[in-house]
Enzyme design. Structure first.
Site, PDB file in Angstrom:
ATOM      1  N   HIS A 199     -42.493   0.239  44.944  1.00 25.69           N
ATOM      2  CA  HIS A 199     -43.899   0.212  44.529  1.00 25.69           C
ATOM      3  C   HIS A 199     -44.249   1.436  43.678  1.00 25.69           C
ATOM      4  CE1 HIS A 199     -48.089  -0.492  44.441  1.00 25.69           C
ATOM      5  NE2 HIS A 199     -48.453  -0.004  45.611  1.00 25.69           N
TER       6      HIS A 199
ATOM      7  N   CYS B 104     -53.712   0.850  42.947  1.00 26.96           N
ATOM      8  CA  CYS B 104     -52.495   0.032  42.879  1.00 26.96           C
ATOM      9  C   CYS B 104     -52.668  -1.188  41.971  1.00 26.96           C
ATOM     10  CB  CYS B 104     -52.045  -0.380  44.263  1.00 26.96           C
ATOM     11  SG  CYS B 104     -51.653   1.045  45.302  1.00 26.96           S
TER      12      CYS B 104
END
Lengths: 135, 401
Positions: free
Chosen positions: B348, B82
């Site tokens: 996200h 991420c």
């Protein structure tokens, strides 16, 4: 063959030792004492390459947990995933033999290692898993 | 003498569902947007860093060049969970800071709409016919669900619960209130994937994923891209006054990994590497947590946001619940956190996240954030965590020009 097929057992993972007193074992770095449950190339803490087997305490305290109600396909839910502090060594395990809800699973709860059957394969070998139950 | 570096142009696409665009289309939209925003072209770029996690071995950067400009510059295809977007940006920043190039482009893009649960590999429909040990743990069958959880919601749930064990139990309601804040903030962000306000009751009564995280307390999988043009200070001074005025100073750019600690291979420790990155960033920038006008931190789950108040030192150690309950991280509080709506509502798209949060900060520092503008914002911090782990922290400052 004189052995009965039913007597053959295999642990879920190789760091679970079966027998009269089931327990977990870790690879301990002989230089710095860091403990690991998988086979090691070298120590993540000090880069040492010498390890010895150590038995892990079978009782401990729940340091963190979650109750998983949505998981990948094929993973039965709900289950309680937790981190257990076993005398200073952290262990990843499920909390078992108690209802999976926040009324029955608490932070700081005392727990002990317990084993259970995962079933028997086509060759008659039984796999044994482990979790921690309220002490 | 290392060069000071600035963000010259930056953009993010609308986050959400883009069924009509593929990964390269979305990346190209962001890249061309960032170049346009900076008033430059691909021909001005000396380096391209490109992040796309789902097709990490596909040479995404080169595919992108073929759509927007094959100028022969070096491409760095990066993948860092991420933190991929932040890693792409940091790669370009390092190149510019070193003086090897005076301008570069960082792009992060992901197509994740409808991707479902991330992290858990799952099992075959039935267990193996023969129990045979394999892998580093000699497991005779997949362990996800039998020895803890591999999936992200439960992993980060334990991160939050562990904080409660260490510093005093945190209630389900407190975690849910963090999500209530971020969803409320998202109503002002037209680029957010979801911009619906939820009541606390709605959040707590929604589908439980991994206690104490219910569905709205989890980051939203979606499509999206973001890109940034980085320029050296000496090059910036040759550009127009308008470009200099809108340029945002990168006061700190830091990437860390998790140092060894007891238990870190049992439950990922997302705390120490964040704290380390924050410490270095505050030192580099010469600012402290009290100087921050806004913070975009990695709220992949409501349980994660809580611990990062502490890790980024926005509160005294152990004081994250008090910090939150004081109202500080609401947009009208003393340290607004995730005024974009955060990952829980903005969405996200993994590799885009670490540049999109920089865009959010830049937007406010430029005074261009419209209805959600934090008035007079001069300094902001953006943080991402990639599990495994990698942490990116950037501190940005309004241009002095």
């Amino acid at each position: 063959m004189t052995d009965t097929a039913a007597s053959a057992q295999v642990p879920l993972v190789n760091y679970l030792v079966l027998g009269d007193r089931p327990h977990l074992v870790a690879n301990q770095c002989t230089n710095c004492g860091a403990r690991f449950f998988d086979r090691r190339n070298a120590c993540a803490s000090c880069s040492g390459t010498s390890f010895e087997k150590v038995d892990i305490a079978t009782e401990g305290e729940v340091r963190s947990f979650t109750i998983v109600t949505l998981a990948a396909p094929g993973v039965p839910v709900p289950f309680v995933a937790a981190v257990i502090d076993c005398g200073g060594t952290s262990v990843r395990a499920n909390i078992i033999n108690t209802p999976p809800d926040p009324d029955h699973v608490k932070l700081g709860m005392r727990v002990r290692l317990a084993t259970y059957s995962l079933g028997t394969d086509d060759q008659g070998t039984e796999a044994i898993g482990f979790g921690f139950e309220p002490a | 003498m290392a060069e000071n570096v600035y963000i010259l142009g930056i953009t993010m696409t609308k986050f959400g569902k883009h069924p009509d665009k593929d990964t390269v289309d979305l990346g190209a939209e962001a890249a061309l947007g960032a170049l346009r925003d900076g008033g430059v072209t691909m021909h001005d770029m000396g380096i391209l860093a490109a992040g796309n996690l789902m097709n990490a071995s596909s040479g995404f950067g080169q595919q992108l060049q073929k759509q927007i400009g094959q100028t022969g510059i070096p491409v760095y295809n990066v993948a860092n969970a991420c933190a991929t977007g932040a890693t792409a940006l940091r790669t370009v920043i390092m190149a510019v800071k070193s003086g090897e190039v005076d301008m570069g482009l960082a792009v992060g893009v992901e197509k994740l709409a409808g991707a479902g649960l991330l992290g858990g590999g799952g099992r075959a429909k039935s267990d193996a016919k023969v129990w045979e040990p394999s892998g580093r743990f000699g497991a005779v069958t997949p362990t996800d669900g039998r020895i803890g959880t591999d999936a992200m919601p439960g992993t980060f749930a334990q991160v939050g619960m562990e904080y409660g064990h260490k510093y005093g139990e945190v209630s389900f309601e407190t975690f849910a209130k963090i999500s209530e804040k971020n969803h409320a903030h998202s109503t002002l962000n037209p680029l957010a994937a979801y911009s619906k306000r939820f009541t606390l009751e709605e959040i707590m009564n929604d589908m439980m994923i991994a206690y104490p995280n219910t569905r709205p307390m989890c980051s939203a999988n979606c499509d999206g891209a973001a890109a940034a043009v980085v320029v050296s200070e000496s090059k910036l001074r040759t550009l127009s006054l308008e470009q200099q005025r809108r340029a945002i100073k990168v006061s700190a750019s830091v990437l860390t990994t998790d140092p060894y600690e007891e238990a870190c291979q049992i439950l990922p420790n997302v705390n120490t590497l964040t704290r380390n990155a924050a410490k270095i960033a505050y030192e580099q920038a010469g600012v402290g947590p009290d100087d921050l006008d806004l913070v975009e931190l990695h709220d992949c789950f409501a349980t994660a946001e809580l611990v990062h108040y502490d890790n980024l030192m926005l509160c005294p150690e152990g004081g994250a619940v008090d910090f939150f309950e004081s109202g500080a991280p609401w947009r009208d509080g003393s340290t607004p956190v995730n005024v974009s709506g955060g990952l829980q509502s903005k969405g996200h798209p993994i590799s885009a996240t670490g540049i999109a949060n920089i865009w959010e900060i830049c937007h406010h520092l430029r005074g261009e954030a419209g209805d959600r503008q934090i008035e007079g914002a001069k300094v902001g911090l953006a943080h991402v965590i990639g599990l495994g782990s990698a942490c990116g922290v950037h501190i940005l400052e309004k241009s002095a020009v």
